[in-house]
Design an enzyme around this catalytic site. Sequence first.
Site, PDB file in Angstrom:
ATOM      1  N   LYS A   1     -19.239 -21.281-109.043  1.00 15.06           N
ATOM      2  CA  LYS A   1     -17.935 -22.263-109.788  1.00 15.06           C
ATOM      3  C   LYS A   1     -17.138 -21.290-109.045  1.00 15.06           C
ATOM      4  O   LYS A   1     -16.084 -22.627-109.507  1.00 15.06           O
ATOM      5  CB  LYS A   1     -18.139 -22.014-111.695  1.00 15.06           C
ATOM      6  CG  LYS A   1     -19.435 -22.413-112.471  1.00 15.06           C
ATOM      7  CD  LYS A   1     -19.843 -24.013-112.345  1.00 15.06           C
ATOM      8  CE  LYS A   1     -18.229 -24.821-113.359  1.00 15.06           C
ATOM      9  NZ  LYS A   1     -18.899 -26.282-113.083  1.00 15.06           N
TER      10      LYS A   1
ATOM     11  N   ASP B   1     -13.941 -20.280-117.324  1.00 16.03           N
ATOM     12  CA  ASP B   1     -12.893 -19.549-117.792  1.00 16.03           C
ATOM     13  C   ASP B   1     -13.423 -18.374-117.049  1.00 16.03           C
ATOM     14  O   ASP B   1     -12.882 -18.068-116.802  1.00 16.03           O
ATOM     15  CB  ASP B   1     -12.284 -19.390-118.745  1.00 16.03           C
ATOM     16  CG  ASP B   1     -13.420 -18.317-120.232  1.00 16.03           C
ATOM     17  OD1 ASP B   1     -14.999 -19.356-119.887  1.00 16.03           O
ATOM     18  OD2 ASP B   1     -13.176 -18.705-120.798  1.00 16.03           O
TER      19      ASP B   1
HETATM   20  P1  NAD Z   1     -25.856 -28.194-119.294  1.00 11.99           P
HETATM   21  O1  NAD Z   1     -26.489 -27.092-118.505  1.00 11.99           O
HETATM   22  O2  NAD Z   1     -25.440 -29.058-120.581  1.00 11.99           O
HETATM   23  O3  NAD Z   1     -26.004 -29.842-118.704  1.00 11.99           O
HETATM   24  C1  NAD Z   1     -25.537 -29.656-116.619  1.00 11.99           C
HETATM   25  C2  NAD Z   1     -25.876 -31.483-116.123  1.00 11.99           C
HETATM   26  O4  NAD Z   1     -25.927 -31.736-115.102  1.00 11.99           O
HETATM   27  C3  NAD Z   1     -27.679 -31.803-117.082  1.00 11.99           C
HETATM   28  O5  NAD Z   1     -27.712 -33.031-117.614  1.00 11.99           O
HETATM   29  C4  NAD Z   1     -28.467 -31.463-115.522  1.00 11.99           C
HETATM   30  O6  NAD Z   1     -29.088 -32.537-115.058  1.00 11.99           O
HETATM   31  C5  NAD Z   1     -27.125 -31.886-114.945  1.00 11.99           C
HETATM   32  N1  NAD Z   1     -27.316 -31.404-113.224  1.00 11.99           N
HETATM   33  C6  NAD Z   1     -28.010 -29.852-112.857  1.00 11.99           C
HETATM   34  N2  NAD Z   1     -27.828 -30.293-111.583  1.00 11.99           N
HETATM   35  C7  NAD Z   1     -27.778 -31.234-110.957  1.00 11.99           C
HETATM   36  C8  NAD Z   1     -28.020 -31.928-110.243  1.00 11.99           C
HETATM   37  N3  NAD Z   1     -27.803 -31.500-108.719  1.00 11.99           N
HETATM   38  N4  NAD Z   1     -27.528 -33.471-109.560  1.00 11.99           N
HETATM   39  C9  NAD Z   1     -26.970 -33.806-110.636  1.00 11.99           C
HETATM   40  N5  NAD Z   1     -26.944 -33.580-112.242  1.00 11.99           N
HETATM   41  C10 NAD Z   1     -27.018 -32.123-112.180  1.00 11.99           C
HETATM   42  O7  NAD Z   1     -24.405 -27.641-118.887  1.00 11.99           O
HETATM   43  P2  NAD Z   1     -22.594 -27.983-119.617  1.00 11.99           P
HETATM   44  O8  NAD Z   1     -22.556 -26.956-120.334  1.00 11.99           O
HETATM   45  O9  NAD Z   1     -22.714 -29.352-120.391  1.00 11.99           O
HETATM   46  O10 NAD Z   1     -21.684 -27.608-118.849  1.00 11.99           O
HETATM   47  C11 NAD Z   1     -21.282 -28.888-118.282  1.00 11.99           C
HETATM   48  C12 NAD Z   1     -20.471 -28.163-116.787  1.00 11.99           C
HETATM   49  O11 NAD Z   1     -19.008 -27.578-118.578  1.00 11.99           O
HETATM   50  C13 NAD Z   1     -20.624 -27.405-115.891  1.00 11.99           C
HETATM   51  O12 NAD Z   1     -19.532 -27.767-114.755  1.00 11.99           O
HETATM   52  C14 NAD Z   1     -19.980 -25.678-116.887  1.00 11.99           C
HETATM   53  O13 NAD Z   1     -19.772 -25.472-115.253  1.00 11.99           O
HETATM   54  C15 NAD Z   1     -19.058 -26.228-117.292  1.00 11.99           C
HETATM   55  N6  NAD Z   1     -18.340 -25.645-118.404  1.00 11.99           N
HETATM   56  C16 NAD Z   1     -19.219 -25.442-119.381  1.00 11.99           C
HETATM   57  C17 NAD Z   1     -18.822 -24.832-120.649  1.00 11.99           C
HETATM   58  C18 NAD Z   1     -19.898 -24.765-122.042  1.00 11.99           C
HETATM   59  O14 NAD Z   1     -19.983 -23.576-122.803  1.00 11.99           O
HETATM   60  N7  NAD Z   1     -20.997 -25.025-122.217  1.00 11.99           N
HETATM   61  C19 NAD Z   1     -17.926 -23.505-119.988  1.00 11.99           C
HETATM   62  C20 NAD Z   1     -17.292 -23.909-119.367  1.00 11.99           C
HETATM   63  C21 NAD Z   1     -17.276 -24.907-118.378  1.00 11.99           C
END
Ligand code: NAD
Length: 349
Positions: free
Chosen positions: A169, A141
């Site tokens: 994003k 969001d």
């Molecule tokens: P996180 O940082 O915990 O996990 C991200 C993962 O992606 C990690 O395991 C990392 O090693 C991996 N990664 C990073 N770069 C990479 C690459 N080049 N190739 C392969 N793997 C790679 O993040 P999260 O909180 O689990 O978020 C996951 C997704 O959800 C993201 O796309 C984020 O934008 C989205 N998101 C997160 C939230 C939140 O509150 N955490 C809310 C909305 C959307």
Amino acid sequence: MKTLLVTGGCGFIGSNFIRYMLDKHPDYMIIGIDALTYAGNPENLKSIEDNPNYRFFRADIRNRNMIEQIFAFYTIDYVVNFAAESHVDRSIKEPDVFLTTNILGTQVLLDAAKRQWRLHPGNKYDRSYRDGVRFHQISTDEVYGSADDGEKFTEESPLRPSSPYSASKAGADMVAMAYRRTYGLPVTISRSSNNYGPYQFPEKLIPLIIINCIYDRPLPVYGDGLQIRDWLHVNDHCRAVDMILHSGKDGDIYNIGGDNEKANIDIVKQIIHTLGKSEELINYVEDRPGHDRRYATDSTKIETQLGWSRNHSFEQGLEECISWYLDNMGWVKRIVSGEYRRYFETMYG
Ligand code: NAD
Ligand code: TYD
């Protein structure tokens, strides 16, 4: 039997999603890939590492060669792209990797899916794909920017990202939708609000505050602490993504909100009181540049069209979350003693 490729599977939401999907669809094969950056922790999936329906590859989504090999080896039906650099503060310090991973990495995955799923790859104008395939892009969001008082983001709200993270994003969303429009690739996108729950890396507000509180360390609150986020339990997010994957409309975007707006300072105080600590731990620090004041997400579309609703109330969800961190201090300690500590020192001195 469907085969699902989950990127970023060792991160917070990705690891919760893989566990959720193996439980919900025990006949699915799940291929998890992750570059294992500082945020990727294979320990997050220890409980399922011996599951015969799960395979893991250490792979960077920007590595076209490797991604194409994985697509060539497995007959993949669904892609769910969680892999991303995900922390706003890091994006302010080092934006480059956010743009390469979040935008170019997504494009590599879209290309690989297009190449493998197209029915007539020799014809560059072909828009027909194997039945039952779908590319689901996990967005946020935060692409909508800061919400005004009384405003709630709908899927039609303009994209006004504030940070290099949210801009990257938004860029990935645009590229995914361009692949849908230009090449007809079956794409869906979801934009969820802030998640909380087990296995979240303690750079994000809730686990950071819980862990600092446990260790009686100062609790950094940015600016006046009155910024508002809309908190969603990670399992409610996972269930929503499962529903979109199976019943979402091709080419559509779905918001997934917690309907639970809280000021940061109120969350910090709630954690302090649950853990029986003192509010003297609160440490107001300099505000984040470009800090979005409020996020508020309207989930009417996914509720009415797909029948999704939340199972977790915030009060109970936060208590369970705090208990999870207390019960998993080994996991916490291994993170706190490593990379995270060095990061913490550069961020907070
Ligand atoms: P996180 O940082 O915990 O996990 C991200 C993962 O992606 C990690 O395991 C990392 O090693 C991996 N990664 C990073 N770069 C990479 C690459 N080049 N190739 C392969 N793997 C790679 O993040 P999260 O909180 O689990 O978020 C996951 C997704 O959800 C993201 O796309 C984020 O934008 C989205 N998101 C997160 C939230 C939140 O509150 N955490 C809310 C909305 C959307
Ligand atoms: P965060 O968990 O980084 O998520 P996001 O910025 O993507 O919403 O931060 C949530 C809110 O908490 C945000 O308004 C920034 C604030 N915050 C603090 O006040 N102190 C902190 O130490 C952190 C990490 C965040």
